[in-house]
Scaffold this motif. Structure first.
Motif, mmCIF file in Angstrom:
data_model
loop_
_atom_site.group_PDB
_atom_site.id
_atom_site.type_symbol
_atom_site.label_atom_id
_atom_site.label_comp_id
_atom_site.label_asym_id
_atom_site.label_seq_id
_atom_site.Cartn_x
_atom_site.Cartn_y
_atom_site.Cartn_z
ATOM 1 N N SER A 127 15.764 -17.050 119.701
ATOM 2 C CA SER A 127 15.087 -16.382 118.586
ATOM 3 C C SER A 127 15.941 -16.437 117.328
ATOM 4 C CB SER A 127 14.814 -14.910 118.940
ATOM 5 O OG SER A 127 13.942 -14.802 120.042
ATOM 6 N N ALA A 128 15.284 -16.419 116.177
ATOM 7 C CA ALA A 128 15.997 -16.373 114.905
ATOM 8 C C ALA A 128 16.560 -14.972 114.684
ATOM 9 C CB ALA A 128 15.053 -16.747 113.763
ATOM 10 N N CYS A 129 17.842 -14.905 114.336
ATOM 11 C CA CYS A 129 18.490 -13.612 114.138
ATOM 12 C C CYS A 129 19.606 -13.765 113.115
ATOM 13 C CB CYS A 129 19.041 -13.077 115.458
ATOM 14 S SG CYS A 129 20.012 -11.570 115.271
ATOM 15 N N ASN A 130 19.445 -13.116 111.981
ATOM 16 C CA ASN A 130 20.471 -13.177 110.937
ATOM 17 C C ASN A 130 21.768 -12.476 111.337
ATOM 18 O OD1 ASN A 130 19.017 -14.587 108.863
ATOM 19 N ND2 ASN A 130 17.800 -12.739 108.554
ATOM 20 N N LYS A 131 21.678 -11.517 112.234
ATOM 21 C CA LYS A 131 22.868 -10.809 112.691
ATOM 22 C C LYS A 131 23.718 -11.725 113.566
ATOM 23 C CE LYS A 131 22.499 -6.436 113.660
ATOM 24 N NZ LYS A 131 23.476 -5.811 112.726
ATOM 25 N N ARG A 132 23.057 -12.519 114.392
ATOM 26 C CA ARG A 132 23.768 -13.445 115.283
ATOM 27 C C ARG A 132 24.132 -14.747 114.574
ATOM 28 N NH1 ARG A 132 19.920 -14.138 118.598
ATOM 29 N NH2 ARG A 132 19.356 -16.227 117.872
ATOM 30 N N SER A 133 23.194 -15.271 113.763
ATOM 31 C CA SER A 133 23.388 -16.543 113.050
ATOM 32 C C SER A 133 22.940 -16.356 111.605
ATOM 33 C CB SER A 133 22.584 -17.668 113.713
ATOM 34 O OG SER A 133 22.932 -17.817 115.072
ATOM 35 N N PRO A 134 23.848 -15.989 110.701
ATOM 36 C CA PRO A 134 23.474 -15.713 109.308
ATOM 37 C C PRO A 134 22.646 -16.839 108.692
ATOM 38 C CG PRO A 134 25.761 -15.130 109.672
ATOM 39 C CD PRO A 134 25.303 -15.825 110.923
ATOM 40 N N GLY A 135 21.521 -16.450 108.065
ATOM 41 C CA GLY A 135 20.636 -17.422 107.427
ATOM 42 C C GLY A 135 19.540 -17.939 108.326
ATOM 43 N N ALA A 136 19.530 -17.549 109.600
ATOM 44 C CA ALA A 136 18.545 -18.081 110.546
ATOM 45 C C ALA A 136 17.175 -17.444 110.384
ATOM 46 C CB ALA A 136 19.037 -17.868 111.982
#
Length: 331
Positions: A127-136
């Protein structure tokens, strides 16, 4: 799981130096971190094991009436310390309402402050997650988000902070002691966790290599012990994170509220201090009708607090099914 370097420093200063390397993470009990590593959510290149460090596992009553809790004190040990539970009953109740007995026996005070969100999209690496992968991006915003933030969220992140322990600590003006390369500093726990804004991956104010060494509760917090409760609404009574929670504490003099504290959990990326509600209550009669202006779970938490802190703590700590049979043995 990604391969990593394992370091076991002998002192706090050595630990800080070892953790200043990019990609390093502190390891205490590992009750949250190891799960994240197994799932590929967190991939530190170095683990700095601080579980054995001296002088971080004690509960100290200081000369000014405050209490200092070492970062390596176990959650269960703190909750079951009779003197601590008498002086800060809402904190003990919050600890006993969190996780399972096995996890409370292992988890530490410092680790509790540092635990990551339980957002399902954060844990799902597909899943897209800015907390895990900034900008995702943030798949939670268009997904199943019933358990997500209603306060302080941003377009980048709607995750919530999962701690029970931190909620009454924020209400009681707890202070975090931090050790870093530049020495020791202190910050109110209310200022420790960040709101997401455009950088939800920056969850707290810690700089590179800094570590929590203690949490301190001020003497004034103990003056609220006679009327202090923690209430947690969850999908099941055992081993579940809060849908919403509230820590409420009052100092009542001649049936008039002289001091009021309120913090909410499960509603934002940090424990949420409700200062406006506190100001509204001070100087007014301790009346359930007034509490209802703050709404449901808050109203019940204040009503429980006004009835008096129970002795001993209820069999189901933090439960909305707790009765109103308070006594004032904590005063």
């Amino acid at each position: 799981m990604k391969s990593f370097e394992y370091v076991r420093p002998a002192t706090v200063r050595e630990a800080v130096a070892a953790a200043a390397q990019p990609g390093a993470a502190y390891l205490a009990a590992g009750t949250n971190l190891l799960d994240l590593m197994k799932g590929g959510v967190s991939e530190p290149s170095r683990l700095v094991d601080i579980s054995h460090l001296p002088d971080l596992d004690s509960i100290e009553n200081l000369s000014d009436g405050s209490v200092r809790i070492g970062a390596l004190v176990r959650n269960a040990d703190l909750a079951n310390d009779r003197d601590f539970a008498r002086r800060f009953p809402a904190v003990a109740e919050a600890l006993l309402s969190g996780a399972s007995a096995q996890l409370r026996n292992a988890a530490t005070v410092g680790g509790n402050l540092m635990q990551r969100t339980r957002c399902a999209y954060f844990y799902d690496i597909a899943s897209a997650c800015n907390k895990r992968s900034p900008g995702a991006g943030c798949d939670a915003r268009g997904g199943d988000n019933r358990l997500h933030a209603i306060l302080g969220w941003s377009e980048s992140c709607i995750a919530t902070h999962p701690s029970d322990f931190c909620v009454p600590l924020v209400a009681l003006d707890a202070v975090v002691e931090i050790e870093g390369k530049a020495g020791r500093r202190e910050i109110l726990l209310d200022m420790f966790h960040r709101l997401p804004s455009d950088t939800p991956d920056r969850e707290n104010v810690l700089e590179s290599g800094e570590m929590i060494v203690a949490v301190r509760l001020p003497a004034e917090a103990a003056r609220l012990a006679a009327h202090a409760r923690y209430l947690k609404v969850r999908e099941r009574t055992s081993y579940a994170f809060a849908v919403v929670s509230a820590a409420a504490a009052l100092r009542i003099e001649a049936n008039v509220i002289a001091n009021a504290r309120l913090a909410l959990g499960g509603v934002a990326s940090k424990p949420w201090r409700a200062r406006e509600a506190e100001r509204m209550l001070i100087g007014t009669p301790a009346d359930t009708q007034l509490f209802r202006r703050a709404r449901r779970v808050v109203a019940r938490a204040f009503a429980l607090a006004a009835a008096g802190t129970p002795e001993p703590l209820p069999a189901l700590p933090g439960s909305p099914f707790a009765g109103f049979s308070g006594v004032l043995t904590h005063a």
